[in-house]
Structure formats: C-alpha cells, structure tokens
Design a protein around this motif. Structure first.
Motif, mmCIF file in Angstrom:
data_model
loop_
_atom_site.group_PDB
_atom_site.id
_atom_site.type_symbol
_atom_site.label_atom_id
_atom_site.label_comp_id
_atom_site.label_asym_id
_atom_site.label_seq_id
_atom_site.Cartn_x
_atom_site.Cartn_y
_atom_site.Cartn_z
ATOM 1 N N UNK A 64 62.421 30.274 73.413
ATOM 2 C CA UNK A 64 63.024 30.821 73.144
ATOM 3 C C UNK A 64 63.747 30.272 71.752
ATOM 4 N N UNK A 65 64.491 30.439 71.571
ATOM 5 C CA UNK A 65 65.725 29.626 70.166
ATOM 6 C C UNK A 65 64.292 28.908 68.864
ATOM 7 N N UNK A 66 63.832 28.171 69.342
ATOM 8 C CA UNK A 66 62.949 27.594 68.169
ATOM 9 C C UNK A 66 61.577 29.018 67.617
ATOM 10 N N UNK A 67 61.669 29.940 68.728
ATOM 11 C CA UNK A 67 60.499 30.547 68.438
ATOM 12 C C UNK A 67 61.543 32.213 67.044
ATOM 13 N N UNK A 68 62.609 31.898 67.473
ATOM 14 C CA UNK A 68 63.684 32.648 66.535
ATOM 15 C C UNK A 68 63.504 31.916 65.454
ATOM 16 N N UNK A 69 63.398 30.641 65.164
ATOM 17 C CA UNK A 69 63.852 29.941 63.787
ATOM 18 C C UNK A 69 62.300 29.634 63.539
ATOM 19 N N UNK A 70 61.213 29.219 64.252
ATOM 20 C CA UNK A 70 59.278 29.681 63.435
ATOM 21 C C UNK A 70 59.846 31.284 62.813
ATOM 22 N N UNK A 71 59.964 32.045 63.599
ATOM 23 C CA UNK A 71 59.816 33.556 62.436
ATOM 24 C C UNK A 71 60.297 33.417 61.592
ATOM 25 N N UNK A 72 62.243 32.978 61.866
ATOM 26 C CA UNK A 72 62.577 32.592 60.601
ATOM 27 C C UNK A 72 62.295 32.090 59.110
ATOM 28 N N UNK A 73 62.260 30.644 59.599
ATOM 29 C CA UNK A 73 61.149 30.205 58.927
ATOM 30 C C UNK A 73 60.419 30.546 58.684
ATOM 31 N N UNK A 74 59.438 31.101 58.811
ATOM 32 C CA UNK A 74 58.121 32.309 58.148
ATOM 33 C C UNK A 74 58.407 33.468 57.145
ATOM 34 N N UNK A 75 59.634 33.773 57.399
ATOM 35 C CA UNK A 75 60.043 34.949 56.616
ATOM 36 C C UNK A 75 60.691 34.045 55.204
ATOM 37 N N UNK A 76 60.957 33.138 55.353
ATOM 38 C CA UNK A 76 61.706 32.167 53.982
ATOM 39 C C UNK A 76 60.502 31.669 53.357
ATOM 40 N N UNK A 77 59.522 31.427 54.436
ATOM 41 C CA UNK A 77 58.473 30.572 53.195
ATOM 42 C C UNK A 77 57.280 31.995 52.719
ATOM 43 N N UNK A 78 57.185 32.607 53.203
ATOM 44 C CA UNK A 78 56.977 33.653 52.883
ATOM 45 C C UNK A 78 57.571 34.769 51.457
ATOM 46 N N UNK A 79 58.524 34.531 52.068
ATOM 47 C CA UNK A 79 59.556 35.051 50.968
ATOM 48 C C UNK A 79 59.434 34.002 49.860
ATOM 49 N N UNK A 80 59.383 32.884 50.086
ATOM 50 C CA UNK A 80 59.403 31.748 48.855
ATOM 51 C C UNK A 80 57.685 31.951 47.895
ATOM 52 N N UNK A 81 56.829 32.185 48.546
ATOM 53 C CA UNK A 81 55.828 32.206 48.093
ATOM 54 C C UNK A 81 55.244 33.402 47.633
#
Length: 316
Positions: free
Chosen positions: A295-312
């Motif tokens: 679950x913790x890794x799932x949280x990290x993945x979503x937050x990193x995807x959000x950051x990636x999309x913002x940067x793109x």
C-alpha cells in the motif's frame, strides 16, 4: 474496433498497491482507471484472518480488499473488471490491450500486478489453503503459538520462514528434498543452532492431512525421495516456502528486472527503467511482501505519477 480510451493514469492490478494508488491518484484529480485483472483483490482474497493491518485488529482478507475497492471508488477512481493482455511501452502514451477488446492509451502507467507464491501443486494443499496451509510465515505465524509446524523448502525463503516461526511455534520441522540446503551459509548456521528446528533431509511433501469439520491441518506425509518410505509429521500449520513468482509477464522484456522477474525501481522511488512507468507492491518487492508495504508503494507510485504529469505539462 472500438476507439482507444485516453487516460492520464492507468493502474494495472487490484491488490493493496493498486487500490492505494487509485485512491491517491483520484484525490489528485487525475481520473485514474484501474483494471482489476483475473484475481480482483490479489493474494489477500485467499487469506483468512489479517491481524497486522493498521486500524483493524482482525479482518478477513477478502473483506479488507472489498473495503479498499469501495474506498477507491468513493474517491472517484474508475475500476473496471478486465484483464490486460499486452502493453507497449516503446513510446508515450503507453498502449494497453485488454481481453474485452478495449485499448487504453495512458500518459502514465502504474504496474501493481503483484506476485504469486509458488505451490507444490498437491490437491490436499489446495483444500487447506488458508486453513493451516500458508505461504507466508510473517502473515500467519502468529496463529500457531505453542503449536508444531512444518516448512517445505531449502532456500533462503524456507530457512528465514523456519527461523521466524520459532518465535511462535513449539517445534518447526523443515522438510527438504535434498541432503543440503541452498540457503546462505549464515542462515544455515542460525538454523542448525536453533533447538526448536528439526530438519528432515531427502524428503518431499506427499500429502497434507487434516479434518473437515472444522477444516484444519493435523499433519503432513513426507516421502523419502530415494526409498519412497512415508514419514508422518503431526502439525497444525504447513508453510510452503519454495519462492514467489512476480507477475511481470507483461513487461519482462521491456523493463529491467531482477531476482527472477521482479521489476527494478530506482532507489527510494517506484520509477522504473522507462519514464512514466511506475511499479509498486509485490511486483517489485522480493523482501517484505506485506500488504502494508504494498500500500505504501502504491501511494508513492501515484504521487510520483502526479509529479511526472505536472512536469510534462500534460493537459486533460
């Protein structure tokens, strides 16, 4: 052929990692789509009592997964009962084909397909899964306080499980089909020095025996690999510890993997070897394999995807 669906976040897998990623991505207003796969809820759906999930003193595994799915839906995630047959990670948006015929074009992809314990394949093993037969000592060892248990295997996993079980069990019998272990020498030393552990060499499990009412294990039958002589071992719990297989078939030829197929992620991250593709849960974790760490890794993945999309600077 249907028109491909374009999504900002596509989540493949529906265990604790997938559902947690869906919750966080939905709260970030990314309108995630989660494809459940052929076993919605993952390995916890075949687990009985769960007593190590924070906030739940005791809950059935399937009930916990139903609650996680409902939570993800309530936050706005779109959850679809479908199985991904192939993914193309050669360019963005990534392309996922499903059994239903729907094609998804995803700006980011979160892989949460999990891993499956390797089993012996015995009919009796199947009967008692969750009722005395387990593949996770960390998950279920607590239930065998003061009882005798049996562990099958000879590698690091088996030795680690046997040592862990001595914290609860009165006796642990390790059954191995060879006359020496494959585990690391330091682990073997600890095993041999532990007075609670007995090793049965050159044997393999032939059958799990137990009762029907109530359903439960009472022992195992082990067969000598050379003579065929059967040895009966009384026990309340039987742990299969012959390893796990990560469900990485979709991406094993496209992403960097290790240890037999586990997807490699960057340090302190869920980012994989391809930008925009993130992996979480047991698909990446060959060490802990716990629902809470997934679950913790799932949280990290979503937050990193959000950051990636913002940067793109991806627009809706």
């Amino acid at each position: 052929m249907s028109t491909p669906r374009h999504v900002k976040v596509l989540i493949i897998g529906s265990g604790p990692a997938g559902y947690t990623a869906a919750v966080y991505a939905a709260r970030a207003m990314l309108n995630p789509v989660l494809l459940q796969g052929i076993q919605p809820g993952g390995q916890l759906t075949i687990t009985t009592d769960v007593e190590n999930w924070p906030g739940e003193a005791s809950i059935m595994g399937p009930d916990l997964m139903v609650k996680m799915e409902e939570h993800a839906r309530q936050t706005g995630a779109e959850i679809i009962s479908d199985h991904v047959s192939s993914v193309d990670l050669s360019s963005r948006p990534f392309v996922a084909e499903t059994d239903s015929g729907v094609t998804y074009h995803a700006e980011t992809l979160i892989l949460a397909t999990g891993a499956q314990a390797k089993w012996l394949g015995l009919p009796s093993e199947e009967i008692y899964k969750g009722f005395g037969v387990s593949a996770c000592a960390t998950c279920d060892g607590f239930f065998y306080r003061g009882a005798e248990v049996v562990v099958a295997g000879g590698g690091n996993t088996a030795v680690e499980e046997a040592l862990f079980l001595t914290n609860f069990a009165s006796k642990v019998t390790l059954v191995h089909r060879r006359d020496e272990l494959r585990a690391e020498k330091i682990l073997q030393h600890r095993l041999f020095e532990n007075p609670k552990i007995e090793i049965l060499w050159d044997h393999e499990i032939d059958e799990v025996v137990g009762t029907d009412q109530p359903l439960g294990v009472t022992g195992v039958r082990a067969k000598h690999v050379k003579t065929g002589v059967i040895t009966e071992i009384p026990c309340k719990g039987f742990f299969v510890a012959i390893g796990h297989s990560p469900a990485s078939e979709l991406v094993k030829d496209q992403l960097t993997t290790q240890h037999g197929g586990y997807v490699v992620t960057k340090p302190d991250s869920t980012a994989t070897s391809i930008l925009g593709v993130f992996a979480a849960g047991d698909l990446t974790d060959h060490v802990y394999r716990q629902a809470v760490t997934s679950a913790g890794l799932g949280c990290m993945a979503a937050l990193e995807a959000e950051r990636f999309l913002a940067e793109q600077l991806v627009t809706p």
